[in-house]
Design a protein around this motif. Structure first.
Motif, short mmCIF file in Angstrom:
data_model
loop_
_atom_site.label_atom_id
_atom_site.label_comp_id
_atom_site.label_asym_id
_atom_site.label_seq_id
_atom_site.Cartn_x
_atom_site.Cartn_y
_atom_site.Cartn_z
N GLY A 127 -20.45 -9.83 -15.90
CA GLY A 127 -19.44 -10.63 -16.60
C GLY A 127 -18.30 -11.02 -15.67
N ALA A 128 -17.19 -11.39 -16.26
CA ALA A 128 -16.03 -11.80 -15.47
C ALA A 128 -15.43 -10.59 -14.74
N TYR A 129 -15.00 -10.82 -13.53
CA TYR A 129 -14.40 -9.76 -12.72
C TYR A 129 -13.37 -10.37 -11.78
N GLN A 130 -12.54 -9.53 -11.19
CA GLN A 130 -11.58 -9.97 -10.20
C GLN A 130 -11.47 -8.94 -9.09
N VAL A 131 -11.38 -9.43 -7.86
CA VAL A 131 -11.14 -8.56 -6.71
C VAL A 131 -9.65 -8.58 -6.42
N HIS A 132 -9.00 -7.44 -6.64
CA HIS A 132 -7.57 -7.31 -6.38
C HIS A 132 -7.38 -6.94 -4.91
N VAL A 133 -6.57 -7.71 -4.22
CA VAL A 133 -6.44 -7.56 -2.77
C VAL A 133 -4.98 -7.34 -2.40
N ASN A 134 -4.76 -6.47 -1.45
CA ASN A 134 -3.43 -6.26 -0.88
C ASN A 134 -3.61 -6.03 0.61
N ASN A 135 -2.52 -5.94 1.33
CA ASN A 135 -2.54 -5.57 2.73
C ASN A 135 -1.52 -4.46 2.93
N ARG A 136 -1.96 -3.32 3.44
CA ARG A 136 -1.06 -2.17 3.55
C ARG A 136 0.09 -2.42 4.52
N LYS A 137 -0.05 -3.41 5.39
CA LYS A 137 1.06 -3.73 6.29
C LYS A 137 2.24 -4.32 5.50
N ILE A 138 1.94 -5.00 4.39
CA ILE A 138 3.03 -5.49 3.53
C ILE A 138 3.85 -4.32 3.03
N CYS A 139 3.15 -3.31 2.53
CA CYS A 139 3.84 -2.13 2.01
C CYS A 139 4.57 -1.39 3.13
N GLU A 140 3.87 -1.18 4.26
CA GLU A 140 4.47 -0.44 5.36
C GLU A 140 5.74 -1.13 5.86
N GLY A 141 5.66 -2.44 6.12
CA GLY A 141 6.83 -3.16 6.62
C GLY A 141 7.97 -3.17 5.61
N PHE A 142 7.62 -3.33 4.33
CA PHE A 142 8.64 -3.34 3.28
C PHE A 142 9.33 -1.98 3.19
N TYR A 143 8.55 -0.91 3.17
CA TYR A 143 9.13 0.43 3.07
C TYR A 143 10.03 0.73 4.26
N ARG A 144 9.57 0.40 5.45
CA ARG A 144 10.38 0.68 6.64
C ARG A 144 11.67 -0.15 6.62
N ALA A 145 11.58 -1.36 6.13
CA ALA A 145 12.76 -2.22 6.10
C ALA A 145 13.84 -1.69 5.15
N ILE A 146 13.44 -0.98 4.10
CA ILE A 146 14.44 -0.44 3.16
C ILE A 146 14.77 1.02 3.46
N GLY A 147 14.29 1.51 4.63
CA GLY A 147 14.70 2.83 5.08
C GLY A 147 13.79 3.98 4.72
N ILE A 148 12.59 3.71 4.25
CA ILE A 148 11.63 4.77 3.93
C ILE A 148 10.75 5.02 5.15
#
Length: 446
Positions: A160-181
Protein backbone atom coordinates in the motif's frame (compact mmCIF):
# COMPACT_ATOMS: atom_id res chain seq x y z
CA UNK A 1 8.33 -39.72 28.54
CA UNK A 2 7.70 -37.22 25.75
CA UNK A 3 8.00 -33.60 26.82
CA UNK A 4 5.22 -31.14 26.13
CA UNK A 5 5.83 -28.85 23.16
CA UNK A 6 5.84 -25.26 24.41
CA UNK A 7 5.84 -22.30 21.98
CA UNK A 8 8.66 -19.77 22.30
CA UNK A 9 7.67 -16.18 21.67
CA UNK A 10 9.53 -13.95 19.26
CA UNK A 11 10.03 -16.46 16.42
CA UNK A 12 8.06 -16.63 13.16
CA UNK A 13 7.02 -20.02 11.83
CA UNK A 14 4.58 -19.90 8.92
CA UNK A 15 2.20 -22.52 7.56
CA UNK A 16 2.90 -23.70 3.98
CA UNK A 17 0.70 -21.12 2.18
CA UNK A 18 2.16 -18.35 4.33
CA UNK A 19 5.67 -19.60 3.74
CA UNK A 20 5.13 -19.42 -0.02
CA UNK A 21 3.97 -15.82 0.44
CA UNK A 22 7.13 -15.11 2.45
CA UNK A 23 9.28 -16.64 -0.29
CA UNK A 24 7.48 -14.54 -2.91
CA UNK A 25 8.42 -11.40 -0.98
CA UNK A 26 12.03 -12.56 -0.53
CA UNK A 27 12.35 -13.45 -4.21
CA UNK A 28 10.96 -10.05 -5.22
CA UNK A 29 13.45 -8.26 -2.99
CA UNK A 30 16.32 -10.35 -4.32
CA UNK A 31 15.28 -9.72 -7.93
CA UNK A 32 15.16 -5.94 -7.45
CA UNK A 33 18.49 -5.85 -5.63
CA UNK A 34 20.12 -7.71 -8.50
CA UNK A 35 18.42 -5.49 -11.08
CA UNK A 36 20.22 -2.58 -9.41
CA UNK A 37 23.58 -4.33 -9.66
CA UNK A 38 24.08 -5.56 -6.09
CA UNK A 39 26.05 -8.78 -5.51
CA UNK A 40 25.01 -11.27 -2.85
CA UNK A 41 27.17 -12.09 0.17
CA UNK A 42 26.57 -14.15 3.27
CA UNK A 43 28.31 -13.66 6.61
CA UNK A 44 28.65 -15.82 9.69
CA UNK A 45 26.03 -15.67 12.44
CA UNK A 46 28.43 -14.69 15.24
CA UNK A 47 30.80 -11.81 15.92
CA UNK A 48 32.98 -10.97 18.93
CA UNK A 49 30.75 -9.52 21.65
CA UNK A 50 33.06 -6.52 22.00
CA UNK A 51 32.50 -5.52 18.38
CA UNK A 52 28.74 -5.89 18.64
CA UNK A 53 28.41 -4.08 21.96
CA UNK A 54 30.32 -1.02 20.72
CA UNK A 55 27.53 0.16 18.40
CA UNK A 56 25.13 2.09 20.61
CA UNK A 57 23.64 2.74 24.01
CA UNK A 58 21.46 -0.37 24.16
CA UNK A 59 23.37 -2.70 21.86
CA UNK A 60 24.92 -4.76 24.66
CA UNK A 61 21.47 -5.39 26.17
CA UNK A 62 20.23 -6.97 22.92
CA UNK A 63 23.05 -9.42 22.20
CA UNK A 64 22.52 -13.15 22.50
CA UNK A 65 25.79 -14.59 23.81
CA UNK A 66 26.92 -17.88 22.27
CA UNK A 67 29.11 -20.49 23.94
CA UNK A 68 29.59 -24.24 24.17
CA UNK A 69 27.85 -25.82 27.16
CA UNK A 70 31.17 -27.40 28.08
CA UNK A 71 33.18 -24.31 27.21
CA UNK A 72 35.93 -22.97 29.41
CA UNK A 73 36.63 -19.47 30.69
CA UNK A 74 39.30 -18.97 28.03
CA UNK A 75 36.81 -19.17 25.14
CA UNK A 76 36.34 -16.08 23.02
CA UNK A 77 33.10 -14.27 23.82
CA UNK A 78 30.83 -14.50 20.80
CA UNK A 79 27.37 -13.10 20.16
CA UNK A 80 24.72 -13.51 17.46
CA UNK A 81 24.67 -10.45 15.21
CA UNK A 82 21.70 -8.11 15.78
CA UNK A 83 21.92 -6.54 12.31
CA UNK A 84 23.79 -7.20 9.06
CA UNK A 85 25.72 -3.94 8.81
CA UNK A 86 28.25 -4.64 11.57
CA UNK A 87 29.22 -8.08 10.19
CA UNK A 88 29.34 -6.63 6.67
CA UNK A 89 31.82 -3.97 7.79
CA UNK A 90 34.01 -6.71 9.27
CA UNK A 91 33.64 -8.72 6.04
CA UNK A 92 34.89 -5.74 4.02
CA UNK A 93 37.95 -5.30 6.24
CA UNK A 94 38.85 -8.99 5.99
CA UNK A 95 38.39 -9.13 2.22
CA UNK A 96 39.37 -5.61 1.14
CA UNK A 97 42.21 -6.89 -1.00
CA UNK A 98 39.85 -9.13 -2.98
CA UNK A 99 36.90 -6.75 -3.45
CA UNK A 100 36.42 -4.21 -6.23
CA UNK A 101 35.35 -0.78 -4.96
CA UNK A 102 32.87 0.76 -4.87
CA UNK A 103 31.43 -2.54 -3.69
CA UNK A 104 27.67 -3.05 -3.95
CA UNK A 105 26.34 -5.89 -1.84
CA UNK A 106 23.01 -7.30 -0.81
CA UNK A 107 22.49 -9.71 2.03
CA UNK A 108 19.32 -11.53 3.10
CA UNK A 109 19.84 -13.39 6.37
CA UNK A 110 18.45 -13.86 9.87
CA UNK A 111 19.57 -11.69 12.77
CA UNK A 112 18.84 -11.97 16.49
CA UNK A 113 18.02 -9.53 19.28
CA UNK A 114 17.59 -10.39 22.92
CA UNK A 115 14.70 -8.04 23.56
CA UNK A 116 11.16 -8.51 24.78
CA UNK A 117 9.03 -9.73 21.87
CA UNK A 118 6.21 -7.38 20.98
CA UNK A 119 4.19 -6.34 17.97
CA UNK A 120 6.53 -6.26 14.98
CA UNK A 121 9.63 -7.07 17.03
CA UNK A 122 11.09 -10.56 17.20
CA UNK A 123 14.00 -12.39 18.76
CA UNK A 124 14.88 -13.93 15.40
CA UNK A 125 14.10 -12.04 12.21
CA UNK A 126 15.08 -11.81 8.54
CA UNK A 127 16.65 -8.64 7.20
CA UNK A 128 17.31 -7.75 3.58
CA UNK A 129 20.14 -5.23 3.28
CA UNK A 130 21.77 -3.33 0.44
CA UNK A 131 24.98 -1.37 0.96
CA UNK A 132 27.42 0.55 -1.18
CA UNK A 133 30.87 0.89 0.32
CA UNK A 134 34.00 2.52 -1.07
CA UNK A 135 37.62 3.05 -0.20
CA UNK A 136 38.52 6.40 1.39
CA UNK A 137 35.60 8.43 -0.04
CA UNK A 138 31.96 7.71 -0.88
CA UNK A 139 30.08 10.15 -3.17
CA UNK A 140 26.84 11.51 -1.75
CA UNK A 141 24.74 10.48 -4.75
CA UNK A 142 24.66 6.91 -3.43
CA UNK A 143 22.56 8.13 -0.50
CA UNK A 144 19.82 9.11 -2.94
CA UNK A 145 20.25 5.93 -5.00
CA UNK A 146 19.41 3.62 -2.11
CA UNK A 147 16.13 5.40 -1.57
CA UNK A 148 15.23 4.64 -5.20
CA UNK A 149 16.11 0.97 -4.73
CA UNK A 150 13.65 0.73 -1.84
CA UNK A 151 10.99 2.55 -3.87
CA UNK A 152 11.44 -0.08 -6.59
CA UNK A 153 11.07 -2.94 -4.09
CA UNK A 154 8.00 -1.52 -2.35
CA UNK A 155 6.39 -0.69 -5.68
CA UNK A 156 6.31 -4.45 -6.44
CA UNK A 157 4.95 -5.61 -3.07
CA UNK A 158 1.41 -5.34 -1.62
CA UNK A 159 2.38 -2.80 1.02
CA UNK A 160 0.00 0.00 0.00
CA UNK A 161 0.97 3.63 0.40
CA UNK A 162 4.23 4.29 2.23
CA UNK A 163 6.75 7.06 2.80
CA UNK A 164 10.51 7.04 3.32
CA UNK A 165 11.32 9.58 6.03
CA UNK A 166 14.80 10.98 5.48
CA UNK A 167 17.12 13.13 7.56
CA UNK A 168 20.83 13.86 7.68
CA UNK A 169 22.56 13.58 11.05
CA UNK A 170 24.91 16.41 10.09
CA UNK A 171 21.91 18.74 10.26
CA UNK A 172 21.34 17.70 13.85
CA UNK A 173 25.04 17.71 14.74
CA UNK A 174 25.68 21.19 13.30
CA UNK A 175 22.50 22.58 14.86
CA UNK A 176 23.29 21.17 18.31
CA UNK A 177 26.87 22.42 18.25
CA UNK A 178 25.72 25.85 17.11
CA UNK A 179 23.43 26.21 20.15
CA UNK A 180 26.14 25.02 22.54
CA UNK A 181 25.36 21.31 22.95
CA UNK A 182 28.53 19.21 22.95
CA UNK A 183 27.05 15.75 23.60
CA UNK A 184 25.70 15.27 20.08
CA UNK A 185 25.32 11.46 20.28
CA UNK A 186 23.53 11.63 23.62
CA UNK A 187 21.17 14.31 22.32
CA UNK A 188 20.45 12.29 19.16
CA UNK A 189 19.57 9.28 21.28
CA UNK A 190 17.12 11.34 23.29
CA UNK A 191 15.48 12.97 20.26
CA UNK A 192 15.18 9.52 18.67
CA UNK A 193 12.70 8.65 21.45
CA UNK A 194 10.15 11.26 20.28
CA UNK A 195 7.74 8.69 18.87
CA UNK A 196 7.85 6.68 22.09
CA UNK A 197 7.69 9.34 24.80
CA UNK A 198 6.50 12.51 23.05
CA UNK A 199 7.81 16.07 23.23
CA UNK A 200 7.31 16.48 26.98
CA UNK A 201 9.25 13.30 27.68
CA UNK A 202 12.07 14.30 25.34
CA UNK A 203 12.23 17.79 26.87
CA UNK A 204 12.52 16.31 30.36
CA UNK A 205 15.36 14.01 29.29
CA UNK A 206 17.19 16.88 27.56
CA UNK A 207 16.95 19.01 30.70
CA UNK A 208 18.16 16.09 32.82
CA UNK A 209 21.11 15.68 30.43
CA UNK A 210 22.22 19.27 31.10
CA UNK A 211 20.48 21.22 28.35
CA UNK A 212 18.94 24.58 29.16
CA UNK A 213 15.26 25.18 28.55
CA UNK A 214 16.13 27.28 25.49
CA UNK A 215 18.33 24.52 24.07
CA UNK A 216 15.62 21.92 24.63
CA UNK A 217 13.03 24.15 22.95
CA UNK A 218 15.31 24.66 19.94
CA UNK A 219 15.99 20.92 19.62
CA UNK A 220 12.26 20.28 19.53
CA UNK A 221 11.72 23.10 17.03
CA UNK A 222 14.21 21.46 14.68
CA UNK A 223 12.60 18.04 15.15
CA UNK A 224 9.15 19.39 14.21
CA UNK A 225 10.25 20.27 10.67
CA UNK A 226 8.82 17.90 8.07
CA UNK A 227 8.37 18.65 4.36
CA UNK A 228 7.75 16.74 1.14
CA UNK A 229 10.17 18.99 -0.80
CA UNK A 230 13.29 21.05 -0.14
CA UNK A 231 11.47 23.78 1.77
CA UNK A 232 12.90 22.32 4.98
CA UNK A 233 16.10 24.25 4.16
CA UNK A 234 14.36 27.60 4.56
CA UNK A 235 12.53 26.42 7.68
CA UNK A 236 15.79 25.39 9.35
CA UNK A 237 17.50 28.65 8.45
CA UNK A 238 14.49 30.53 9.84
CA UNK A 239 15.44 29.16 13.26
CA UNK A 240 18.40 31.57 13.18
CA UNK A 241 21.16 28.99 13.65
CA UNK A 242 24.24 28.58 11.42
CA UNK A 243 27.13 26.14 11.42
CA UNK A 244 29.29 24.65 8.60
CA UNK A 245 28.26 21.08 9.47
CA UNK A 246 24.61 22.13 9.49
CA UNK A 247 24.95 23.64 6.01
CA UNK A 248 26.65 20.50 4.73
CA UNK A 249 23.80 18.38 6.03
CA UNK A 250 21.16 20.65 4.49
CA UNK A 251 22.88 20.47 1.10
CA UNK A 252 23.10 16.67 1.16
CA UNK A 253 19.50 16.18 2.26
CA UNK A 254 18.23 18.63 -0.36
CA UNK A 255 20.06 16.62 -3.03
CA UNK A 256 18.43 13.38 -1.85
CA UNK A 257 14.99 15.00 -1.90
CA UNK A 258 15.51 16.42 -5.40
CA UNK A 259 16.53 13.02 -6.79
CA UNK A 260 13.58 11.33 -5.09
CA UNK A 261 11.16 13.93 -6.46
CA UNK A 262 12.30 13.17 -10.01
CA UNK A 263 12.48 9.38 -9.89
CA UNK A 264 10.09 8.36 -7.08
CA UNK A 265 7.66 11.27 -6.65
CA UNK A 266 5.67 11.33 -3.44
CA UNK A 267 7.80 8.71 -1.70
CA UNK A 268 10.33 10.77 0.31
CA UNK A 269 9.66 13.08 3.25
CA UNK A 270 12.34 15.24 4.84
CA UNK A 271 11.72 14.55 8.53
CA UNK A 272 14.20 16.18 10.89
CA UNK A 273 13.15 14.16 13.92
CA UNK A 274 14.59 10.96 12.39
CA UNK A 275 17.89 10.20 14.13
CA UNK A 276 18.36 6.38 14.31
CA UNK A 277 19.66 4.96 17.57
CA UNK A 278 22.88 3.29 16.47
CA UNK A 279 26.03 5.36 16.89
CA UNK A 280 27.71 4.46 13.61
CA UNK A 281 25.42 6.60 11.40
CA UNK A 282 27.07 9.84 10.26
CA UNK A 283 25.00 11.26 7.39
CA UNK A 284 21.71 10.46 5.68
CA UNK A 285 19.34 8.27 7.72
CA UNK A 286 16.12 6.61 6.55
CA UNK A 287 12.96 5.22 8.12
CA UNK A 288 10.05 3.85 6.09
CA UNK A 289 6.47 3.98 7.37
CA UNK A 290 3.31 2.40 6.00
CA UNK A 291 0.70 5.14 5.75
CA UNK A 292 -2.19 2.90 6.79
CA UNK A 293 -0.46 2.04 10.09
CA UNK A 294 2.27 4.57 10.98
CA UNK A 295 2.12 3.44 14.60
CA UNK A 296 3.59 0.11 13.52
CA UNK A 297 6.92 1.89 13.16
CA UNK A 298 9.62 1.66 10.53
CA UNK A 299 9.71 -1.40 8.26
CA UNK A 300 12.84 -0.29 6.40
CA UNK A 301 15.67 1.84 7.77
CA UNK A 302 19.36 2.59 7.53
CA UNK A 303 21.83 5.33 6.77
CA UNK A 304 25.35 6.43 6.00
CA UNK A 305 28.33 5.35 8.08
CA UNK A 306 31.83 6.74 7.57
CA UNK A 307 33.96 4.99 10.20
CA UNK A 308 32.30 1.63 10.91
CA UNK A 309 34.62 -0.25 8.54
CA UNK A 310 38.09 0.85 9.62
CA UNK A 311 41.24 -1.02 10.59
CA UNK A 312 43.10 2.05 11.79
CA UNK A 313 44.98 2.41 8.52
CA UNK A 314 42.19 2.55 5.95
CA UNK A 315 38.57 3.56 6.27
CA UNK A 316 35.75 2.34 4.05
CA UNK A 317 32.72 4.65 4.23
CA UNK A 318 29.38 3.21 3.23
CA UNK A 319 25.65 3.73 3.05
CA UNK A 320 23.06 1.03 3.53
CA UNK A 321 19.39 0.41 4.02
CA UNK A 322 17.67 -2.62 5.48
CA UNK A 323 14.19 -4.02 4.93
CA UNK A 324 12.83 -5.64 8.08
CA UNK A 325 11.32 -8.60 6.23
CA UNK A 326 9.99 -10.38 9.33
CA UNK A 327 8.64 -7.12 10.70
CA UNK A 328 6.89 -6.36 7.40
CA UNK A 329 5.47 -9.87 7.11
CA UNK A 330 4.32 -9.84 10.72
CA UNK A 331 1.86 -7.21 9.57
CA UNK A 332 1.08 -8.41 6.03
CA UNK A 333 0.81 -12.14 6.82
CA UNK A 334 0.35 -12.33 10.57
CA UNK A 335 -2.20 -9.55 11.02
CA UNK A 336 -3.71 -8.86 7.60
CA UNK A 337 -3.89 -12.41 6.26
CA UNK A 338 -1.69 -12.23 3.17
CA UNK A 339 -1.29 -15.77 1.87
CA UNK A 340 -0.64 -17.78 -1.30
CA UNK A 341 -2.99 -19.32 -3.84
CA UNK A 342 -1.88 -22.84 -2.88
CA UNK A 343 0.07 -24.57 -0.17
CA UNK A 344 2.44 -26.38 -2.53
CA UNK A 345 4.51 -25.17 -5.48
CA UNK A 346 2.93 -27.93 -7.63
CA UNK A 347 0.72 -26.77 -10.49
CA UNK A 348 -0.17 -30.27 -11.66
CA UNK A 349 -1.07 -33.51 -9.90
CA UNK A 350 -0.50 -36.56 -12.11
CA UNK A 351 -3.13 -39.15 -11.24
CA UNK A 352 -2.24 -42.83 -10.84
CA UNK A 353 -4.58 -45.30 -12.54
CA UNK A 354 -3.26 -48.25 -10.53
CA UNK A 355 -0.01 -49.12 -8.79
CA UNK A 356 1.08 -51.33 -11.69
CA UNK A 357 1.17 -48.27 -13.98
CA UNK A 358 2.62 -45.78 -11.47
CA UNK A 359 5.79 -45.70 -13.56
CA UNK A 360 3.77 -44.14 -16.40
CA UNK A 361 2.68 -41.32 -14.08
CA UNK A 362 6.26 -40.81 -12.91
CA UNK A 363 7.45 -40.51 -16.53
CA UNK A 364 4.74 -37.91 -17.25
CA UNK A 365 5.75 -35.91 -14.18
CA UNK A 366 9.41 -36.02 -15.23
CA UNK A 367 8.51 -34.72 -18.71
CA UNK A 368 6.52 -31.83 -17.25
CA UNK A 369 9.25 -30.93 -14.75
CA UNK A 370 11.88 -30.95 -17.49
CA UNK A 371 10.05 -27.97 -19.00
CA UNK A 372 9.69 -26.12 -15.70
CA UNK A 373 6.18 -27.22 -14.69
CA UNK A 374 6.06 -27.94 -10.92
CA UNK A 375 4.45 -31.38 -10.73
CA UNK A 376 3.43 -33.89 -8.07
CA UNK A 377 2.46 -37.56 -8.52
CA UNK A 378 -0.57 -38.76 -6.57
CA UNK A 379 0.43 -40.75 -3.47
CA UNK A 380 -2.19 -43.46 -3.97
CA UNK A 381 -4.06 -45.06 -6.83
CA UNK A 382 -7.35 -44.09 -5.24
CA UNK A 383 -10.60 -43.33 -7.04
CA UNK A 384 -10.18 -40.32 -9.31
CA UNK A 385 -12.60 -38.33 -7.18
CA UNK A 386 -10.32 -38.74 -4.18
CA UNK A 387 -7.25 -37.84 -6.23
CA UNK A 388 -9.00 -34.68 -7.40
CA UNK A 389 -9.92 -33.95 -3.80
CA UNK A 390 -6.25 -34.41 -2.84
CA UNK A 391 -5.29 -31.72 -5.38
CA UNK A 392 -8.15 -29.40 -4.44
CA UNK A 393 -7.26 -29.36 -0.75
CA UNK A 394 -3.75 -28.19 -1.61
CA UNK A 395 -4.82 -25.65 -4.21
CA UNK A 396 -3.26 -27.59 -7.13
CA UNK A 397 -5.21 -26.31 -10.16
CA UNK A 398 -4.66 -29.18 -12.65
CA UNK A 399 -4.99 -32.97 -12.52
CA UNK A 400 -3.40 -35.06 -15.28
CA UNK A 401 -5.06 -38.34 -16.26
CA UNK A 402 -2.80 -40.85 -18.10
CA UNK A 403 -4.53 -42.52 -21.01
CA UNK A 404 -7.78 -40.58 -20.59
CA UNK A 405 -7.57 -38.62 -23.84
CA UNK A 406 -10.14 -39.14 -26.59
CA UNK A 407 -7.51 -40.66 -28.92
CA UNK A 408 -5.83 -42.84 -26.33
CA UNK A 409 -3.39 -40.19 -25.15
CA UNK A 410 -3.52 -38.25 -21.90
CA UNK A 411 -5.91 -35.58 -20.65
CA UNK A 412 -5.55 -32.72 -18.18
CA UNK A 413 -8.37 -31.18 -16.18
CA UNK A 414 -8.68 -27.71 -14.67
CA UNK A 415 -10.47 -28.75 -11.48
CA UNK A 416 -11.64 -25.20 -10.82
CA UNK A 417 -13.69 -24.90 -14.01
CA UNK A 418 -14.10 -28.58 -14.79
CA UNK A 419 -12.68 -28.15 -18.31
CA UNK A 420 -10.74 -31.17 -19.58
CA UNK A 421 -8.63 -31.33 -22.75
CA UNK A 422 -6.29 -33.80 -24.43
CA UNK A 423 -2.67 -33.07 -23.59
CA UNK A 424 0.88 -34.20 -24.34
CA UNK A 425 3.44 -34.02 -21.53
CA UNK A 426 6.10 -33.06 -24.07
CA UNK A 427 4.33 -29.83 -25.03
CA UNK A 428 1.46 -28.89 -22.68
CA UNK A 429 2.06 -26.00 -20.28
CA UNK A 430 -0.41 -24.34 -17.91
CA UNK A 431 -1.19 -20.64 -18.33
CA UNK A 432 1.50 -18.40 -16.89
CA UNK A 433 -0.82 -17.28 -14.08
CA UNK A 434 -1.12 -20.90 -12.87
CA UNK A 435 2.49 -22.00 -13.27
CA UNK A 436 3.47 -20.73 -9.82
CA UNK A 437 1.57 -19.90 -6.66
CA UNK A 438 0.52 -16.26 -6.45
CA UNK A 439 -0.14 -13.89 -3.58
CA UNK A 440 -3.69 -13.67 -2.28
CA UNK A 441 -4.59 -10.55 -0.36
CA UNK A 442 -7.53 -10.53 2.09
CA UNK A 443 -10.82 -10.01 0.28
CA UNK A 444 -9.46 -11.11 -3.10
CA UNK A 445 -9.97 -14.45 -4.83
CA UNK A 446 -7.17 -16.74 -5.99
Amino acid sequence: MASKVTPISGFQEWLPRERIAEQYVLDTIREVFELHGFASVSTRAVEPVERLSDQGEDADKEIYAVSRLAGGDDEARLGLHFDLTVPFARYVLENSGKLTFPFRRYQIQPAWRGERPQRGRYREFIQADVDIIDAAELPGHYEAELLLVIADVFGRLPVGAYQVHVNNRKICEGFYRAIGIEDVIGTLRIVDKLDKIGEDGVASLLLAAGCSQEQADRCLALARIRTSDTSFVQQVRALGVSHPVLEEGLTHLASVMETAAEHAPGVAVADLRIARGLDYYTGTVYETMLERDPGYGSVCSGGRYDALASDGKRTYPGVGISIGVSRLLGLLIGEEGLTASRETPAAVLVAVNDEETRSDSIRIAAALRSRGVPTLVAPKAAKFGKQIQFADRRGIPYVWFPGAGERGGDAVKDIRSGDQVDADAASWTPPAADLHATLVTPGSSD
